[in-house]
Design an enzyme around this catalytic site. Sequence first.
Site, mmCIF file in Angstrom:
data_model
loop_
_atom_site.group_PDB
_atom_site.id
_atom_site.type_symbol
_atom_site.label_atom_id
_atom_site.label_comp_id
_atom_site.label_asym_id
_atom_site.label_seq_id
_atom_site.Cartn_x
_atom_site.Cartn_y
_atom_site.Cartn_z
ATOM 1 C CD GLU A 406 -70.577 15.445 -11.976
ATOM 2 O OE1 GLU A 406 -71.052 15.412 -10.839
ATOM 3 O OE2 GLU A 406 -69.680 16.238 -12.324
ATOM 4 C CG LEU A 435 -67.315 13.579 -10.804
ATOM 5 C CD1 LEU A 435 -67.086 12.500 -9.758
ATOM 6 C CD2 LEU A 435 -66.814 14.904 -10.312
ATOM 7 C CD GLU A 437 -68.573 19.141 -11.018
ATOM 8 O OE1 GLU A 437 -67.324 19.108 -10.976
ATOM 9 O OE2 GLU A 437 -69.288 18.235 -10.539
ATOM 10 C CG PHE A 460 -75.475 18.203 -4.672
ATOM 11 C CD1 PHE A 460 -76.632 18.204 -3.893
ATOM 12 C CD2 PHE A 460 -74.998 16.995 -5.149
ATOM 13 C CE1 PHE A 460 -77.281 17.015 -3.591
ATOM 14 C CE2 PHE A 460 -75.648 15.807 -4.854
ATOM 15 C CZ PHE A 460 -76.802 15.814 -4.074
ATOM 16 C CG HIS A 505 -74.645 17.068 -0.485
ATOM 17 N ND1 HIS A 505 -73.878 16.558 0.550
ATOM 18 C CD2 HIS A 505 -74.255 16.415 -1.602
ATOM 19 C CE1 HIS A 505 -73.065 15.640 0.077
ATOM 20 N NE2 HIS A 505 -73.273 15.523 -1.227
#
Length: 701
Positions: A406, A435, A437, A460, A505
């Site tokens: 991304e 988007l 994963e 992240f 994050h």
Amino acid sequence: MNLAANKQTLQATSDQPNQAIDWIRVSRLMLQSRALDEIEEQELVPAKLVFNQFSARGHDFAQIILGCLLNHPHDGAAGYYRSRPFVMSLGINLDDVAASPMAKAGGYSDGRDIGVVCNYPNTQREGAMLFPMCGGVGSQYSPVSGWAQSIVYHRDELQDASYQGAIGVSMGGDSSMSTSGFWAALNISTTSDLPHLFYIEDNGYGISVPQEVQTPDGDQVANLQAYHHLKIIDGDGTDPVQTPALIQKAVDYVRSGQGTCLLRLKVPRLCGHTFQDTQTYKPPELIAEEQARDPLPKLKAHLISTGVITEEQWQSLQADCYQEIKAAVERAKLRPEPDPEQLTRFVYAEKGNVQLRGGLAADGHKFPDSNPEAKPEGSRLNMLTAIRKTLEHELATNPKVVVFGEDVGPKGGVHGATLGLYEKFGEHRVFDTSLSEEGIIGRSVGMALSGLMPVPEIQFRKYAEPAAEQLTDTGIMRWRTYNQFAAPMVVRIPGGFAKRGDPWHSMCDEVEWTHKVGWQLAMPSNAEDAVGLLRYALRDNNPTVFFEHRSLLDNSWARRPYPGDDYVIPFGQAKILREGHKLTVVCWGAMVERCDNAAQQLGLDIEVIDLRTLQPWDKEAVCRSVEKTGRCLVVHEDNRTAGFGAEIVATLSDEVFFSLDAPIQRLTMPDVPNPHNIHLMEKAVPSEASIAQAMQNLIEI
Ligand SMILES: Cc1ncc(C[n+]2csc(CCOP(=O)(O)OP(=O)(O)O)c2C)c(N)n1
């Protein structure tokens, strides 16, 4: 019976396939598949020789036709537990088909996996390679998007014309269309018009759950009609005339390069979900209706009426097929059990024993020389620049490296690690993804299997969670296929605290990757190590998680001169930052600077070890050090309970217990997420002060 003389093919007519079908082969495969089901159900399951019996009765005819049409050397197909007739039609060894459900030695997995979850490397490339199947419904889709993208990459970027016309096929039941894996792949493949055929076998149920529970009005395909860049072909999967025509049309569409196609065939499931499932949830009228749709009698009637075979020949073929399967089953029973001594082999690559498919190694890729000696050059770089420079060099020298994720393309990544690489290497080699994963890692699996080196970025650490299934399945691929397949890749994951923390994050949880079978984990503390470890991973034959600590990317302590374009650090080699005799401190990632500073300030003869990689980790270096110092403190940012510190402590207590002068201690985050308020974060993460205090306390015990 020799039917060779009778072998006829159905040639194209206006509404029929334009490719010849070998009807005798199709019939043989169907009859063999049915015979194997019968023998398993009547003999092998009751005898407890087979535990997972999934029959494809009703789905079988269409599957076999599909398999017969996948004749391109670079076709790739991902099936599921109900795909056995399809698998047989690819030309897989019949004895392996019979032996694998009995978990005998050899076969697809040497007894490690259930037999219907299979694979077929097809190294002769006589038609499709069958991806290593997985048990998880929906996980079969996004790897095929990666395969389809690789076909385009090999053809256009690497200029390999032999990929022209190749396709990827993912097979699944109607309920698999509810999974995130399906949607991830559908988005990926249609957005880029990839040569991907979604082959859906719609029997109306997912075990006992009817379609009405899966999707509005119970029709997934009707609900997809508005989907752009998706050719939908829909019809009956049991008709000897229409079904082959539909499959041919779908395969031709994708082969011709027009884009992605979804073929939905309605098929009856002529049995329970498994042999144990008695189907009490289906009304009797439905069961009767399904039996009336059985494609086998339809095929037989069609072949007799068109003069391909006579009734007697059919009977004889059926008897032959039964005997062939019976003989294969008897041979399978005599196969030995797998050798328990081999149990832990092939979790990781073995030198001189390369997998048949997947990664650069399977194709004999030659790398430039690597050098474990650093040759520092120029001024100090921050870790972010060091990572970028390493990626850039490997992209420039290895055309099979592809970098994506991304915001990784034109923006250069939200952390900036890929800044300028898109401009330099172009949109096929450095690109943005959707988007998803699950899609990012699944796509990487297909790319790795096609011989590329994918370098996906998970933006992240916490956002690796939607990819968990693909990550797990990738790690265990080599083991579960007994070294036939592997999908080496380097997953770059920034994580940990930065100037501020927060639960989303700043998560670390690096221990997960040490626990996930088959993965390596590197966690550099500085720019020089980042270069050496990343380059090692990019040239290695195992999948690696490369954890980039956010606080280190532009940290001045972590800045180092670039150690050279050939510099590598082999995994499992810790670095002793500071030698000492009173206490061993083991750390990694962002804790290294803090531990080193604390040890320096105290001046108490403390040894500081940076592990650099946690899987594998350098047990010898740590044990040697603790034998010398008699004391050990492990410092990590990850949560305390079952963090990697627990593993180190357990190992030390096994290996060097009698050398200890004090209890081994851990200083870690408490078992909380990383907090956002700076004071809370400073309390949560081990600081120089808290580390120094813990060091002093331990030395004084
Ligand atoms: C991710 C996941 N969830 C649940 C299961 C358990 N399970 C196995 S098969 C199945 C139903 C799948 O139905 P469908 O995709 O329609 O295929 P069919 O069995 O009907 O051919 C379920 C829920 C699983 N294997 N994987």
